[in-house]
Design a protein around this motif. Structure first.
Motif, short mmCIF file in Angstrom:
data_model
loop_
_atom_site.label_atom_id
_atom_site.label_comp_id
_atom_site.label_asym_id
_atom_site.label_seq_id
_atom_site.Cartn_x
_atom_site.Cartn_y
_atom_site.Cartn_z
N TRP A 1 0.63 -1.65 0.56
CA TRP A 1 -0.09 -0.26 -0.24
C TRP A 1 1.40 0.81 -0.30
N PRO A 2 1.88 1.47 -0.62
CA PRO A 2 2.51 2.79 -0.85
C PRO A 2 2.13 4.10 -1.15
N CYS A 3 3.32 4.76 -1.41
CA CYS A 3 2.48 6.22 -1.98
C CYS A 3 2.55 6.17 -4.04
N ASN A 4 3.89 5.23 -3.70
CA ASN A 4 4.40 5.69 -4.83
C ASN A 4 4.62 3.78 -5.69
N ARG A 5 3.82 3.48 -6.26
CA ARG A 5 4.47 2.12 -6.79
C ARG A 5 5.90 2.06 -7.45
N GLY B 1 10.95 9.01 -11.36
CA GLY B 1 12.31 8.73 -12.10
C GLY B 1 13.02 7.17 -12.37
N SER B 2 11.63 6.76 -12.24
CA SER B 2 12.12 5.16 -11.72
C SER B 2 11.05 4.28 -12.73
N GLU B 3 9.65 5.05 -13.22
CA GLU B 3 9.05 4.87 -13.79
C GLU B 3 8.46 3.41 -14.77
N LEU B 4 7.87 2.46 -14.81
CA LEU B 4 7.51 1.51 -15.39
C LEU B 4 6.68 1.21 -15.96
N PRO B 5 6.79 0.77 -17.46
CA PRO B 5 6.31 0.55 -18.36
C PRO B 5 4.21 0.11 -18.48
N ALA B 6 3.48 1.12 -19.30
CA ALA B 6 2.61 0.46 -19.59
C ALA B 6 2.41 -0.61 -20.32
N ASP B 7 2.68 -0.54 -21.08
CA ASP B 7 2.93 -2.21 -21.82
C ASP B 7 4.27 -3.13 -21.04
N ILE B 8 3.06 -4.18 -20.90
CA ILE B 8 4.39 -5.12 -20.84
C ILE B 8 4.27 -6.29 -21.85
N GLY B 9 4.11 -5.97 -22.67
CA GLY B 9 4.13 -7.28 -23.80
C GLY B 9 3.47 -8.02 -24.51
N ILE B 10 2.26 -7.80 -23.48
CA ILE B 10 1.19 -8.87 -23.66
C ILE B 10 0.07 -7.51 -24.53
N GLU B 11 -1.01 -8.07 -25.56
CA GLU B 11 -1.68 -7.22 -25.99
C GLU B 11 -2.94 -7.73 -25.94
N GLY B 12 -3.75 -6.39 -25.42
CA GLY B 12 -4.87 -5.78 -25.19
C GLY B 12 -4.57 -6.19 -23.20
N ILE B 13 -3.14 -5.77 -23.11
CA ILE B 13 -3.59 -5.44 -21.04
C ILE B 13 -2.74 -4.20 -21.50
N ARG B 14 -3.09 -3.61 -20.56
CA ARG B 14 -1.87 -2.46 -19.93
C ARG B 14 -2.25 -2.08 -18.44
N LEU B 15 -0.79 -0.99 -17.88
CA LEU B 15 -1.11 -1.14 -16.68
C LEU B 15 -1.11 0.37 -16.52
N VAL B 16 -1.94 1.01 -15.61
CA VAL B 16 -2.40 2.43 -15.25
C VAL B 16 -1.95 3.06 -14.04
N GLY B 17 -1.99 3.84 -12.82
CA GLY B 17 -1.52 4.24 -11.68
C GLY B 17 -0.61 4.92 -11.53
N ASP B 18 0.20 5.03 -10.62
CA ASP B 18 1.27 5.98 -9.96
C ASP B 18 2.46 5.37 -10.05
N GLY B 19 2.18 3.39 -10.61
CA GLY B 19 3.78 3.43 -10.88
C GLY B 19 4.17 4.33 -13.09
N GLU C 1 -1.22 14.25 -11.38
CA GLU C 1 -0.93 14.97 -12.19
C GLU C 1 -0.55 13.67 -13.20
N GLY C 2 0.99 12.97 -12.52
CA GLY C 2 1.38 12.09 -13.58
C GLY C 2 0.49 10.91 -14.25
N ILE C 3 -0.20 10.40 -12.93
CA ILE C 3 -1.46 9.48 -13.77
C ILE C 3 -1.68 9.31 -14.32
N SER C 4 -2.48 10.54 -14.42
CA SER C 4 -3.58 10.82 -15.60
C SER C 4 -2.50 11.74 -16.61
N SER C 5 -1.95 11.31 -16.41
CA SER C 5 -0.98 12.27 -17.92
C SER C 5 -0.56 10.86 -18.52
#
Length: 444
Positions: A391-395, A399-417, A427-431
């Motif tokens: 339950w972190p403040c920032n996953r 400066g160490s942001e993770l990719p939204a696309d992990i290489g599986i078509e049809g799956i994406r990530l959003v959020g503070d990671g 602001e970062g999440i919504s951008s």
């Protein structure tokens, strides 16, 4: 054949806004699954004797009505926004752009450049040079950490003020992020609007999103866990879908299978990788990046304040003379509904320099009373929140942001990671939301 099924995992601000963008098109069957008993994640609140206590955020829109969050939440649909103002969502400006307490004295600034008279004139010259590059221009060759880079160009007093801001906003000191991240964060902040408070607090935005989702036929199911994600062919009932997803009510043993043609995950990369079956191949470099990325924790205190508290205002106030606490905000001066009549709500935030959270809470409390001369006479601690482990403040740290696309078509990530580089908090999440949703639309 029915509409393609979009399954959203997690009802944080990233999950709900993604779901709303898809649902507004009326082209998709949208469902949101949330393991907690409430929607909103760390961007909502609970009522505590009339005080609207946030679950993580500090009732703050960092860049007001000029940032990515406002463009997403309040922007017109023609411009890619959700237009939630029609559901009563609005942002109220803070009374000041920024404040600080130094030597027991409160300083206030009404705009970004109003902070500069507090510091040597050389800081104004160097800040102008930094801002003239604008945040969109790439800055190359900067391998130092942010604190070192800034210390070569600005006075110690100014750097400590900025460092307090970073601590308050992203739970990190500048020495913990690359110089390029610190630079872009500052550029985006100084070119933005003053901070705003969401009307009705964070939950005001969540309630608006829930209304919009209901209006467009999307479902939000709480207290529901995702147990596994398989190819659609794994079950007879989902063979016509791309994915077969196991879900169960929290506290129960048995799962049911639902089909999905697209998945947007708002629960963090480690939790997604945990439920993905071996049928899906994730590149080794992505797995390593996720494994080696340490989520950020934080500590927040909530205080009840008397009506006649010496600090009358909602500007974010930095505390540059202490080690742990970055600053505080009194949002009820912008929206009185966040506290009982005749009282105010104060929220502080600090980073966590050690794994001994209990000890850090005690040290943070001492710093607050040390730095804020009136707190012992006008304030009473209501509660303290700590954010760590799952339950972190920032996953992913700034400066160490993770990719939204992990290489599986049809799956994406959003959020503070997966915040866009240089944008902080919501602001970062919504951008990143519009890009993710558009990619999903193309792949369904």
């Amino acid at each position: 054949m029915g509409r393609p099924k979009a399954l959203i995992i997690g009802s944080g601000i990233g999950g709900l806004t993604s779901a709303a963008m898809l649902a507004q098109t009326k082209k998709y069957d949208v469902s949101v699954y949330e393991r907690m008993s409430f929607a909103g994640g760390r961007f909502t609140q609970h009522n505590h004797d009339g005080f609207q206590i946030p679950t993580g955020a500090v009732h703050m829109i960092p860049h007001g009505k000029k940032g990515p969050f406002a463009n997403l939440i309040l922007g017109s649909r023609k411009r890619g926004g959700l237009d939630l103002s029609r559901h009563g969502v609005d942002f109220i400006p803070t009374t000041n752009f920024a404040c600080q307490i130094k030597g027991g004295r409160l300083y206030r600034a009404n705009n970004a450049f109003g902070v500069l008279p507090w510091f040597p004139i050389s800081d104004m010259v160097n800040l102008t040079r930094l801002l003239s590059k604008r945040a969109k221009m790439p800055i190359v060759g900067e391998t130092e950490n942010g604190y070192t880079w800034l210390s070569k160009r600005f006075s110690k007093e100014f750097v400590n003020f900025l460092d307090s801001f970073s601590n308050f906003a992203v739970s990190l000191r500048f020495e913990q992020m690359p110089a390029t991240s610190a630079i872009r964060l500052l550029q985006n902040s100084f070119w933005s609007d003053r901070p705003h408070i969401p009307k009705g607090g964070c939950k005001g935005v969540i309630d608006g999103l829930r209304k919009d989702l209901k209006e467009n036929g999307a479902r939000v199911k709480l207290s529901t866990e995702i147990t596994e994600i398989l190819p659609g062919s794994a079950e007879e009932s989902t063979k016509n879908n791309e994915f077969c997803v196991g879900i169960r009510r929290r506290g129960r043993d048995n799962s049911i299978w639902v089909g999905a043609d697209a998945i947007i995950h708002n629960g963090g990369h480690p939790n997604l990788l945990k439920v993905l079956s071996d049928d899906f191949e994730v590149k080794e470099e992505i797995t390593e990046q996720v494994t080696n990325t340490q989520a950020v924790g934080g500590i927040g205190f909530c205080f009840a304040l008397k009506e006649n508290v010496p600090h009358q205002g909602s500007g974010v106030t930095m505390l540059p003379e202490v080690d742990r606490v970055g600053g505080y905000v009194i949002p009820s001066f912008s929206d009185p509904s966040l506290a009982p009549q005749g009282q105010h709500l104060m929220i502080s935030h600090q980073y966590v320099p050690s794994s001994d959270v209990k000890s850090e809470i005690g040290k943070g409390r001492e710093e607050l009373y040390e730095a804020i001369p009136w707190l012992s006479d006008y304030g009473e601690e209501i509660c303290v929140h700590s954010y760590h482990r799952n339950w972190p403040c920032n996953r992913a740290p700034q400066g160490s942001e993770l990719p939204a696309d992990i290489g599986i078509e049809g799956i994406r990530l959003v959020g503070d990671g997966v915040k866009s580089h240089g944008w902080m908090m919501i602001e970062g999440i919504s951008s990143n939301i519009s890009k993710v949703v558009n990619e999903i639309k193309k792949e369904i």
